[in-house]
Each structure stands twice: as structure tokens, then as C-alpha cells.
Design a protein around this motif. Structure first.
Motif, PDB file in Angstrom:
ATOM      1  N   TYR A 145       6.650 -32.933  13.142  1.00  0.00           N
ATOM      2  CA  TYR A 145       6.561 -33.534  14.477  1.00  0.00           C
ATOM      3  C   TYR A 145       6.977 -32.503  15.518  1.00  0.00           C
ATOM      4  O   TYR A 145       7.858 -31.678  15.268  1.00  0.00           O
ATOM      5  N   ASP A 147       7.708 -32.937  19.785  1.00  0.00           N
ATOM      6  CA  ASP A 147       7.691 -33.820  20.971  1.00  0.00           C
ATOM      7  C   ASP A 147       7.119 -35.197  20.634  1.00  0.00           C
ATOM      8  O   ASP A 147       6.294 -35.738  21.380  1.00  0.00           O
ATOM      9  N   GLY A 148       7.500 -35.734  19.491  1.00  0.00           N
ATOM     10  CA  GLY A 148       7.079 -37.085  19.121  1.00  0.00           C
ATOM     11  C   GLY A 148       5.654 -37.162  18.606  1.00  0.00           C
ATOM     12  O   GLY A 148       5.137 -38.254  18.338  1.00  0.00           O
ATOM     13  N   ARG A 198       7.889 -45.067  11.506  1.00  0.00           N
ATOM     14  CA  ARG A 198       8.192 -44.341  12.733  1.00  0.00           C
ATOM     15  C   ARG A 198       7.388 -44.858  13.928  1.00  0.00           C
ATOM     16  O   ARG A 198       7.913 -45.001  15.026  1.00  0.00           O
TER      17      ARG A 198
END
Ligand SMILES: Cc1cc2nc3c(=O)[nH]c(=O)nc-3n(C[C@H](O)[C@H](O)[C@H](O)COP(=O)(O)OP(=O)(O)OC[C@H]3O[C@@H](n4cnc5c(N)ncnc54)[C@H](O)[C@@H]3O)c2cc1C
Ligand code: SF4
Length: 544
Positions: A145, A147-148, A198
Motif C-alpha cells: 500500500y 497512501d491508502g 481493509r
């Protein structure tokens, strides 16, 4: 040991899993780039030692998606050699069998009896001809990942000792970075599970539900062999409450693919899918097929059964789910390869559009416009209706198919499989017959026919979130159902030996695991996490 930098490889699209979904996506991406006069970098990683090594299916194959993807598949030598010519649907009682009318979804004219593993091997050669890079023997162990956003996956480190320490043969994993990453891990994918958590991909849909399929490949006596014959059974040895049945497909080359599928919403913790399958083969209507024959392979795999109402959100920043990782099996048809392929193709089209500037392109929207959506919508109530028992399910299915034609103004819902188990003291134990060594076999001999191998010395890839629950809950309340639902004898309750504490302990024989994922699904406390072992480990199915 100093931290070793991981090697990085960059692609436009990284695909995890070389099953029908992942390979169809890879081929479609290359086709789209060629049609647009451009280039696209696509790689596929596969945890099996070769493409097809971890593929286990029936399989009667509906060629609809393949016709769209590679219209000249016949000329290109696709291994679709046995047209399905006759369907038989049998109800078994303990001694007798009754032929029932074949339900409309189970008519197989126009379909082929195949080895899905071999079809995947062939699809991989087609993909490679188009320039797709395929890396078998590499398991994606971690989602990357930034930045998300998902930016690729990393393969697991090799040469890790049992305690997690690097050994002399330590090699760090490799980062495969993609502008988009497609997860095509099949049913209950291990990275898919983390993505679902997530990105809350299952919010707003029913839980996914599953079945376990246990399968063998046989070479049978020539006088018993009828290439093209498709037989399905319901009834014995299962009771009315337990969903499931058998398949028996006569392939080319004197081979028969035989298997038993059981819904993982069964309640009796004493049930053993493996032993039900062995017992099934001893039925007077089934046994003659196998007498004088030779078993050549064995294996097991979970499949999705949730259907339309359990389809999760498919898109997330940087990628999407596709195939059985999301869940597109048409349960009444007992088919998911054609929908897996089509969903891979649609996913390819959506991410190709995203890569070319259309940020709004979504896999989900593409699928809603495709025949997959309509097909799954029409059969959405059939599997859940079997919660009322086999007879009620068969009756409802007939009404749904013939009267409502799949358009009933209601939708029946699915329940998670893991919370359906009854306590061991509330149900009768099941006594299974001893294997006869001719048509029925014991579990450990069977596992040797899956040609499973895991590099010794690595940490177990079956992780207990709370090891104590293995005894305090699973053993005490459910008599450790993992001893029975695992088709490979991985879980054993053994004496703990002298000392304080419980007198029993759970022994995990991880090296036997055939990667079916049933323990990850059915554990009543969701206490077992199946994670990938070192790449290349697991079964080595020849043509399952
Ligand atoms: C017993 C049984 C009978 C069936 N019968 C039929 C039938 O007759 N007809 C039909 O159409 N369908 C049938 N199906 C369903 C069909 O097999 C599936 O729908 C289909 O295989 C799904 O394709 P997929 O590409 O999504 O996943 P899969 O076929 O499961 O492929 C996923 C691939 O990804 C790999 N992988 C997973 N995780 C990772 C990772 N982290 N890193 C690297 N690689 C990974 C796996 O090793 C595997 O090769 C059956 C299924 C079962 C179990
Ligand atoms: S350990 Fe789990 S995934 Fe492995 S064979 Fe047993 S039930 Fe299947």
C-alpha cells in the motif's frame, strides 16, 4: 541480520493467481492494448509449482466466455476434447437409485468435460504468446500500500526457519508493483481476505458461503467408460439437512473425474466430507464404475456458493477482485469457470479504461452490464432454499425455475458457514465404514495422490489467532471438527504429555495441506488464518 532490500519489478497490471479468471484478464489486457495500438506490461504470479498445479475443478465447462475471448480456440488446440453428450441426475437411497428429471440448469449440451488444470496450462501459453509474464512458484504474501492505495504485492521471503528466523538459504521476497493489481486468488483468497477487511468490501452484501469439493481422478475399466457421460447424484450418504451431492464425469482417455461437494453450512461437527465421499463410491449404483479401475489423483478445494446476494464490492483504490476471489459460481449449474473467465475479462476492460484516464471505470459496473449478472440473478434463490432441507430445496428450485423463471419478487439470504456448527454433545456421532482399499481409501494414502510437497523447516502456514482456543473451544465444545473437515489430515488431537495444563493438544501437520481453504472458512471461532507457504509448495495436481 541486516534488512535486505527487496527487488522491485514494475508493471502496468499485476495479477495474483493463474486460474481461469487471472489468465482471462491477462489475455484480455494484451488484446485491448494491441487493439489500441499500444503496449501494456502484465504479469501473473501463481503459488503452484507450475500453472495448473493448484487447479482443482469438476469440470464440465461452458465455453461461452472462451468463445468471446479466443474465438478460434479449436484451431489453437484448446484441450476441450470431450463434448458432454448425456446428463443423468440420480437420487440415491442407501441401496437404490432413482433417475430424476435433469433440472434445466444442469443440461450440458454444448459444454465440454475437461481438466480445468489443463485448460489453464493452455491459457497460460496463449497469454505468454501475447507477451504476458507468468511466474509460477511465487506466492503473493503481502499487499503493498501507498497512501491508502494498493500498489502491488510482495512474494514471501524464502528460507525462513520454523521460528521465523532467516536461515542460510534466506532470499527476500520480490515486490511486484502495478499501477493496477487484480486479485484472482480463487475461493477464499488469503490476500483477498485482508483486502475485504481493509476496504470493508463486504459491507452491504450477504456473507460469502462455501462448499468443499473432494475429488479423485480414475482410469476405469474400458467396459465401464462412456466418454461424454455426466452423472450427478443427491441423497445418500447425506441426510436431508446437509446440502451436497456428487459428480461423475467421463473424460477422454478412459478417465473419470469423480467428486463429492458438501455445503460448509453443515451443522454436525462429526461430519467428514472426505469419508462421505469414500462412502458414496461404495453405493451399488456407483461402485461398478470403479471396480477394476485405478485411482490416479486426489485433491480438494473450496468453492463459493453465495451467488448474487454475496457479491462484494469489487473495486478499491489501485485494483479489484475478480473470479472466485469475489464469488461468481452459478451453484445450480455447478459451474464457475465460465463466470470466472468473463469476470476476469470485464475486470481487464475496466482497469484498462482506468489506466487510460477514465477514473470512473469500475469492474462492478462492467459486470452489472454483462451476462454474468443476469445469470447469477436468476438463480439467486436456489441454493439458499436448501436451508429448509433437500426435499424443500428441490421443490422450491422446480417452482423457481419453471414458474418464476428466476424472477421471484424476493431474495433469500445467506448465513456465514462458520456459525452453523452444533455443539458436539447435541448431535449424534457419525460412524463411517472402514475403507476397502479397492474403491474407498484412507485419508493419508489419499493425500499421497495429491503429490503435495512443502519445503521442510518453514513456519506453519496455518496460523491460530489464539492457540488456546484449539482446546478450550474447538475440542471441548465441538470435538475438534478440523480433524474431520480437513481432507488432508492436517489437524490431529494428540496427548499433550506430562505437565500442567490441558491433557490434549492440537498438532498441525502443515506439510500435508492441499490448500483447499476449508479450515479458514469453517473454524467455528474464525481462529484459523490460512496464509501462503513458500511459493511452489502445496499440491501438484496433474490434470485436475
Ligand atoms: C470440486 C469442484 C468442482 C467444480 N466443478 C466445476 C465445473 O464442473 N464446472 C465449472 O465451470 N466450475 C466448476 N467449479 C468451479 C470452478 O473451478 C471455479 O469457479 C474456478 O476455478 C474459479 O476460477 P478462479 O480463477 O477464480 O480461481 P481458481 O481456479 O481457484 O484459481 C486461483 C489461482 O490462484 C492461485 N493463487 C491463490 N492465491 C494466490 C497467491 N496469494 N499468490 C499466488 N497465487 C495464488 C491458486 O494457486 C490458483 O492457481 C468447481 C469447483 C470445485 C472446487
Ligand atoms: S489445512 Fe486447511 S487448507 Fe489445508 S487441506 Fe486442511 S482444511 Fe484444507
Amino acid at each position: 541480520m541486516a534488512e535486505v532490500e527487496r527487488e522491485r519489478m514494475e508493471y502496468d497490471v499485476v495479477i495474483v493467481g493463474a486460474g481461469p479468471a487471472g489468465l482471462a484478464a491477462a489475455i484480455r489486457l494484451k488484446q485491448l492494448a494491441a487493439a489500441a495500438g499500444g503496449e501494456i506490461g502484465v504479469c501473473v504470479i501463481e503459488k503452484g509449482s507450475e500453472v495448473g498445479a493448484h487447479i482443482l475443478s469438476g469440470a464440465v465447462f461452458e465455453p461461452r466466455a472462451l468463445n468471446e475471448l479466443i474465438p478460434d480456440w479449436k484451431e489453437r488446440g484448446a484441450p476441450l476434447d470431450t463434448p458432454a453428450t448425456k446428463d443423468r441426475f440420480l437420487l440415491l437411497t442407501e441401496r437404490r437409485s432413482f433417475q430424476l428429471p435433469t433440472p434445466p440448469q444442469m443440461h450440458n449440451r454444448g459444454n465440454y468435460i475437461i481438466s480445468l488444470g489443463n485448460l489453464c496450462r493452455w491459457l497460460a501459453t496463449q497469454a505468454e504468446e501475447l507477451g504476458v509474464e507468468i511466474y509460477p512458484g511465487f506466492a503473493a504474501a503481502e499487499v503493498l500500500y501507498e497512501d491508502g492505495k494498493v500498489v502491488g504485492v510482495a512474494t514471501g521471503d524464502m528460507g525462513i526457519g520454523k521460528g521465523g528466523e532467516p536461515t542460510a538459504s534466506y532470499t527476500p521476497g520480490v515486490e511486484l508493483r502495478g499501477r493496477e493489481t487484480l486479485f484472482a486468488e480463487g475461493a477464499r483468497g488469503s490476500l483477498t481476505k485482508t483486502l475485504v477487511e481493509r476496504f470493508l468490501l463486504r459491507d452491504g452484501c450477504d456473507p460469502q458461503t462455501y462448499a468443499i469439493g473432494v475429488k479423485e481422478l480414475w482410469e476405469i475399466a474400458p467396459e465401464q467408460h462412456r466418454p461424454g457421460l455426466v452423472v450427478h447424484t443427491v441423497g445418500w450418504p447425506l441426510d436431508n439437512r446437509t446440502y451436497g451431492g456428487s459428480f461423475l464425469y467421463h473424460l477422454e482417455g478412459g478417465q473419470v473425474s469423480v467428486g463429492f461437494v458438501i455445503g460448509l453450512d453443515y451443522d454436525n461437527p462429526y461430519l467428514s466430507p472426505f469419508e462421505e465421499f469414500q462412502r458414496f463410491k461404495t453405493h451399488p449404483a456407483i461402485r461398478p464404475f470403479f471396480e477394476g479401475g485405478r485411482r490416479v489423483a486426489y485433491g480438494a478445494r473450496a468453492l463459493n456458493e453465495g451467488g448474487f446476494q454475496s457479491i462484494p464490492r469489487l473495486d478499491f483504490p489501485g485494483g479489484a477482485l475478480t473470479g472466485c476471489a469475489a464469488g461468481f459460481v452459478n451453484v445450480p449449474k455447478i459451474k464457475g469457470s465460465h463466470t470466472a473467465m468473463k469476470s476476469g475479462m470485464v475486470a481487464a476492460e475496466a482497469v484498462f479504461a482506468r489506466l487510460n484516464g477514465d477514473a470512473r471505470a469500475s469492474v462492478r459496473a462492467g459486470l452489472e452490464q454483462s451476462w454474468v449478472w443476469d445469470e447469477l440473478y436468476r438463480v439467486r434463490n436456489i441454493r439458499p432454499s436448501f436451508r429448509l432441507g433437500m426435499w424443500a430445496g428441490l421443490a422450491y428450485s422446480a417452482i423457481d425455475a419453471y414458474l418464476f423463471r428466476g424472477k421471484a419478487p424476493w431474495t433469500l439470504h445467506n448465513h456465514a458457514d462458520y456459525d452453523q456448527l452444533a455443539r458436539a454433545d447435541s448431535v449424534p456421532p457419525i460412524a463411517y465404514p472402514r475403507p476397502d482399499g479397492e474403491v474407498s481409501f484412507d485419508r493419508l494414502t489419499s493425500v499421497s495422490f495429491s503429490f503435495t510437497n512443502h519445503e521442510e523447516g518453514q513456519p506453519a502456514h496455518l496460523k491460530l489467532r489464539d492457540p488456546e482456543k484449539a482446546i478450550s473451544i474447538n475440542y471441548r465444545l465441538y470435538d475438534s471438527p478440523e480433524q474431520r473437515y480437513c481432507p488432508a489430515g492436517v489437524y490431529e488431537i494428540v496427548d499433550a504429555g506430562p505437565g500442567a495444563g490441558p491433557d490434549k493438544r492440537l498438532q498441525i501437520n502443515a506439510q500435508n495441506c492441499v490448500h483447499c481453504k476449508t479450515c479458514d472458512i469453517k473454524d467455528p471461532e474464525q481462529n484459523i488464518d490460512w496464509v501462503v507457504p513458500e511459493g511452489g509448495g502445496g499440491p501438484n495436481y496433474p490434470n485436475m
